[in-house]
Design an enzyme around this catalytic site. Structure first.
Site, short mmCIF file in Angstrom:
data_model
loop_
_atom_site.label_atom_id
_atom_site.label_comp_id
_atom_site.label_asym_id
_atom_site.label_seq_id
_atom_site.Cartn_x
_atom_site.Cartn_y
_atom_site.Cartn_z
N LYS A 286 13.58 10.77 -0.25
CA LYS A 286 14.12 11.47 0.92
C LYS A 286 15.13 10.59 1.65
O LYS A 286 16.11 11.08 2.21
CB LYS A 286 12.99 11.88 1.88
CG LYS A 286 12.53 13.30 1.65
CD LYS A 286 11.57 13.52 0.51
CE LYS A 286 12.14 13.98 -0.76
NZ LYS A 286 11.13 14.09 -1.84
N LEU B 289 0.85 -1.19 0.00
CA LEU B 289 0.00 0.00 0.00
C LEU B 289 0.89 1.26 0.00
O LEU B 289 2.10 1.17 0.21
CB LEU B 289 -0.90 -0.01 1.24
CG LEU B 289 -1.83 -1.23 1.38
CD1 LEU B 289 -2.59 -1.18 2.70
CD2 LEU B 289 -2.83 -1.29 0.21
N ASP C 299 -3.28 13.07 -7.80
CA ASP C 299 -2.58 13.30 -9.07
C ASP C 299 -3.45 13.06 -10.29
O ASP C 299 -3.13 13.52 -11.37
CB ASP C 299 -1.36 12.37 -9.16
CG ASP C 299 -0.17 12.86 -8.35
OD1 ASP C 299 -0.34 13.82 -7.57
OD2 ASP C 299 0.93 12.28 -8.50
N HIS D 249 15.63 32.15 19.62
CA HIS D 249 16.99 32.42 19.16
C HIS D 249 17.93 31.38 19.72
O HIS D 249 17.84 31.07 20.91
CB HIS D 249 17.43 33.81 19.63
CG HIS D 249 18.86 34.10 19.30
ND1 HIS D 249 19.26 34.41 18.01
CD2 HIS D 249 19.97 34.09 20.07
CE1 HIS D 249 20.58 34.60 18.02
NE2 HIS D 249 21.04 34.41 19.24
N GLY E 268 13.99 15.80 -10.84
CA GLY E 268 15.31 15.76 -11.49
C GLY E 268 16.39 16.36 -10.59
O GLY E 268 17.50 15.83 -10.51
N CYS F 6 3.97 7.73 -3.65
CA CYS F 6 4.64 8.48 -2.59
C CYS F 6 5.48 7.58 -1.69
O CYS F 6 6.66 7.82 -1.49
CB CYS F 6 3.59 9.23 -1.78
SG CYS F 6 4.26 10.12 -0.40
N HIS G 22 0.65 15.91 -0.20
CA HIS G 22 -0.23 16.55 0.81
C HIS G 22 -1.46 17.15 0.16
O HIS G 22 -2.51 17.24 0.80
CB HIS G 22 0.54 17.57 1.64
CG HIS G 22 1.47 18.45 0.87
ND1 HIS G 22 2.63 17.98 0.30
CD2 HIS G 22 1.40 19.75 0.53
CE1 HIS G 22 3.24 18.97 -0.32
NE2 HIS G 22 2.50 20.06 -0.22
C1 LIG Z 1 10.54 10.57 -7.07
C2 LIG Z 1 9.33 11.29 -6.54
C3 LIG Z 1 9.44 12.07 -5.40
C4 LIG Z 1 8.33 12.73 -4.90
N1 LIG Z 1 8.48 13.50 -3.78
C5 LIG Z 1 7.43 14.15 -3.27
C6 LIG Z 1 7.55 14.91 -2.08
O1 LIG Z 1 8.62 14.98 -1.49
N2 LIG Z 1 6.46 15.55 -1.61
C7 LIG Z 1 5.25 15.49 -2.26
O2 LIG Z 1 4.29 16.12 -1.80
N3 LIG Z 1 5.10 14.77 -3.38
C8 LIG Z 1 6.15 14.09 -3.90
N4 LIG Z 1 5.99 13.33 -5.02
C9 LIG Z 1 4.65 13.28 -5.65
C10 LIG Z 1 3.74 12.31 -4.89
O3 LIG Z 1 4.32 11.04 -4.86
C11 LIG Z 1 2.37 12.26 -5.56
O4 LIG Z 1 1.85 13.57 -5.68
C12 LIG Z 1 1.41 11.42 -4.73
O5 LIG Z 1 1.88 10.10 -4.59
C13 LIG Z 1 0.02 11.40 -5.37
O6 LIG Z 1 -0.83 10.62 -4.59
P1 LIG Z 1 -2.11 9.88 -5.18
O7 LIG Z 1 -2.74 9.23 -4.02
O8 LIG Z 1 -2.88 10.80 -6.01
O9 LIG Z 1 -1.54 8.78 -6.20
P2 LIG Z 1 -0.39 7.69 -6.12
O10 LIG Z 1 0.49 7.87 -4.96
O11 LIG Z 1 0.22 7.65 -7.47
O12 LIG Z 1 -1.19 6.35 -5.84
C14 LIG Z 1 -2.04 5.79 -6.76
C15 LIG Z 1 -2.18 4.32 -6.48
O13 LIG Z 1 -3.27 3.81 -7.24
C16 LIG Z 1 -2.93 2.52 -7.70
N5 LIG Z 1 -3.78 2.21 -8.85
C17 LIG Z 1 -3.83 2.85 -10.05
N6 LIG Z 1 -4.81 2.35 -10.83
C18 LIG Z 1 -5.38 1.36 -10.11
C19 LIG Z 1 -6.47 0.48 -10.36
N7 LIG Z 1 -7.17 0.54 -11.48
N8 LIG Z 1 -6.80 -0.42 -9.40
C20 LIG Z 1 -6.11 -0.48 -8.23
N9 LIG Z 1 -5.09 0.35 -7.94
C21 LIG Z 1 -4.74 1.26 -8.86
C22 LIG Z 1 -1.47 2.64 -8.03
O14 LIG Z 1 -0.87 1.36 -8.07
C23 LIG Z 1 -0.97 3.50 -6.88
O15 LIG Z 1 -0.54 2.72 -5.80
C24 LIG Z 1 7.08 12.63 -5.54
C25 LIG Z 1 6.94 11.82 -6.67
C26 LIG Z 1 8.05 11.15 -7.16
C27 LIG Z 1 7.88 10.28 -8.38
#
Ligand SMILES: Cc1cc2nc3c(=O)[nH]c(=O)nc-3n(C[C@H](O)[C@H](O)[C@H](O)COP(=O)(O)OP(=O)(O)OC[C@H]3O[C@@H](n4cnc5c(N)ncnc54)[C@H](O)[C@@H]3O)c2cc1C
Length: 466
Positions: free
Chosen positions: A51, A38, A312, A444, A185, A42, A321
């Site tokens: 991190k 799970l 996303d 401080h 990047g 992120c 967040h």
């Molecule tokens: C390298 C990297 C570093 C990052 N660092 C940061 C950071 O420091 N701070 C920050 O705020 N954000 C960071 N992000 C961005 C952050 O990870 C995302 O914004 C966040 O994870 C989005 O959350 P979410 O719940 O929308 O989707 P996600 O975390 O992408 O989760 C979606 C989940 O849905 C699952 N899924 C998709 N389709 C299906 C389906 N049909 N059935 C079942 N499961 C499914 C996927 O497998 C996944 O587990 C980073 C991203 C990357 C790639």
């Protein structure tokens, strides 16, 4: 067939938080995740592992470059055990994802492992080890995003890679070419630079982190250049090819001159795209935009009234967040409450060192909107705390309304500003003026004193320590 008040598809920081809040509010909740762990992007291949590697590589760099300044001598050579560093990162991820399993159990949320696909607006088919269909009165789509690429680049996942592979390499690259000077990047580029790689960042725009305040782009470029990262701005990449282990990246510069780069790894970090493959939204009649996002209204409701989408996969900043706030919002709407998110107050952070953090409007945005403002800036090097730790790069800048003095934007570069930005968010949430911040006592010596000093500077050049 199992019946639920709410089914959440996707277990990232959007989905799992939505599920917890739904359960807290008394709804019978299911969460569906296609992977065995799970936590989504992120926890597995995003925020947390990046991190962990930033922290490990920072310790190494301190040991080889900065310990001596503090009078700490290490007899013999400091060595990197890269395999162990990657294993530690894996262990951090495992602990964190296991924590989400615990939270699902604690909140009595049923976890289904498999791909969730709409059969219709109230039924979801789950295809995994076990195939089953569940019925849900409401569904929250939280399927997240995947790395984007450019149409002419073929990601081979070995040498031409995305952030996912960059978090689990088997060796330290000799020369990593990073396409894209955005957050991901720069963070991963800095990790490998610290570990000894040559790192070249190629960016299409004329500055890195182009959505943040331009003063931050300038400062971070300056500091990262000092750290040895090479920047090629206003360069448009046109081809990426691989011959054995050698990668060639071709780009055109500002003057339309062709430039080539060769390296052993190419990290493609040009953004992320919303992910809905396998979800079959069309079976429920859910609209997807041309850019592949799930279309929602201001309550994050799709065109189908019992289906919502968060994180996303919908418009807005791709941040963990932001996804979590949206998860909470939808759960509370489903419970009949009237929650609200102020998107202007979602902070943005880059976890390089120095860190970069922002909230509210940038100077460029205020100029474009023709808002009159005051600007107060304070350099970190003028703080006692910064001199004590040796982290003297960066500044805090506060932008406030010229008429009312309300804080409109706060932009920081420096040690621990990822944490400092919370003060600015609180202040702006309560619509504080720069004068309010200037009059608050700040302990401080702390880095936070730079916030007070910047506020003093924004209210009539009253900073005390410059
Ligand atoms: C390298 C990297 C570093 C990052 N660092 C940061 C950071 O420091 N701070 C920050 O705020 N954000 C960071 N992000 C961005 C952050 O990870 C995302 O914004 C966040 O994870 C989005 O959350 P979410 O719940 O929308 O989707 P996600 O975390 O992408 O989760 C979606 C989940 O849905 C699952 N899924 C998709 N389709 C299906 C389906 N049909 N059935 C079942 N499961 C499914 C996927 O497998 C996944 O587990 C980073 C991203 C990357 C790639």
């Amino acid at each position: 067939m199992s019946k639920y008040d709410v089914a959440v598809i996707g277990s990232g920081p959007g989905g799992y938080v939505a599920a917890i809040r739904c359960a807290q509010l008394g709804m019978k909740t299911a969460i569906i995740e296609k992977y065995n762990t799970l936590g989504g992007t992120c926890l597995n291949v995003g925020c947390i592992p990046s991190k962990a590697l930033l922290d490990s590589s920072h310790h190494y760099e301190d040991a080889i470059k900065h310990f001596e300044d503090h009078g700490i001598e290490i007899p013999g050579e400091v060595k990197i055990n890269f395999k162990k560093m990657i294993e530690r990162k894996g262990a951090v991820v495992e602990q964190t994802t296991k924590g989400i399993e615990f939270l699902m159990n604690k909140n009595k949320i049923d976890v289904f492992t498999g791909v969730g696909a709409f059969k219709d607006a109230t039924h979801i088919e789950i295809t995994g080890d076990k195939n089953e269909t569940i019925e849900a009165a409401n569904t929250i789509i939280a399927t997240g995003s995947k790395p984007a690429t450019l149409p002419f680049i073929k990601i081979d996942k070995e040498r031409i890679i995305t952030s996912t592979e960059a978090l689990s390499l088997k060796e330290i690259p000799k020369h990593m070419i990073v396409i894209g000077g955005g957050v991901i990047g720069l963070e991963l580029g800095q990790v490998y630079r610290r570990l000894g790689a040559e790192v070249s960042v190629i960016e299409y725009m004329d500055r890195i982190i182009p959505t943040m305040d331009s003063a931050q782009s300038k400062e971070l470029t300056k500091v990262m250049k000092k750290q040895g990262v090479k920047f090629y701005l206003s360069h448009k990449v046109s081809a990426v090819s691989k011959k054995k282990n050698e990668i060639t990246v071709t780009a055109t510069d500002k003057k339309d001159k062709e430039v080539t780069f060769t390296g052993d790894y190419c990290l493609v970090s040009v953004g992320r795209r919303a992910f809905t493959e396998g979800l079959k939204p069309e079976n429920a009649g859910v609209k997807i935009t041309e850019r592949g996002l799930v279309e929602t209204n201001e309550h994050l409701q799709t065109n189908v009234k019992n289906i919502y989408a968060i994180g996303d996969v919908v418009k807005g900043a791709m941040l963990a967040h932001k996804a979590s706030e949206e998860g909470t919002l939808v759960a509370e709407i489903l419970a009949g409450q009237k929650p609200h998110i102020d998107y202007n107050l979602i902070p943005g952070v880059v976890y390089t060192w120095p860190e970069v953090a922002s909230v509210g409007k940038t100077e460029e945005q205020l100029k474009e909107a023709k808002v009159s403002y005051n600007s107060g800036q304070f350099p970190m090097r003028a703080l006692g705390r910064s001199r004590a730790s040796g982290d003297t790069d960066g500044f805090v800048k506060i932008l406030s309304d010229k008429e009312t003095d309300e804080v409109l934007g706060v932009h920081m570069v420096g040690a621990r500003v990822a944490d400092l930005i919370a003060e600015a968010v609180v202040a702006m949430e309560f619509r504080a003026s720069a004068e309010d911040i200037a009059r608050m006592s700040h302990a401080h010596p702390t880095y936070a004193e730079a916030v007070k000093e910047a506020a003093l500077a924004a209210t009539g050049d009253r900073a005390l320590h410059v």
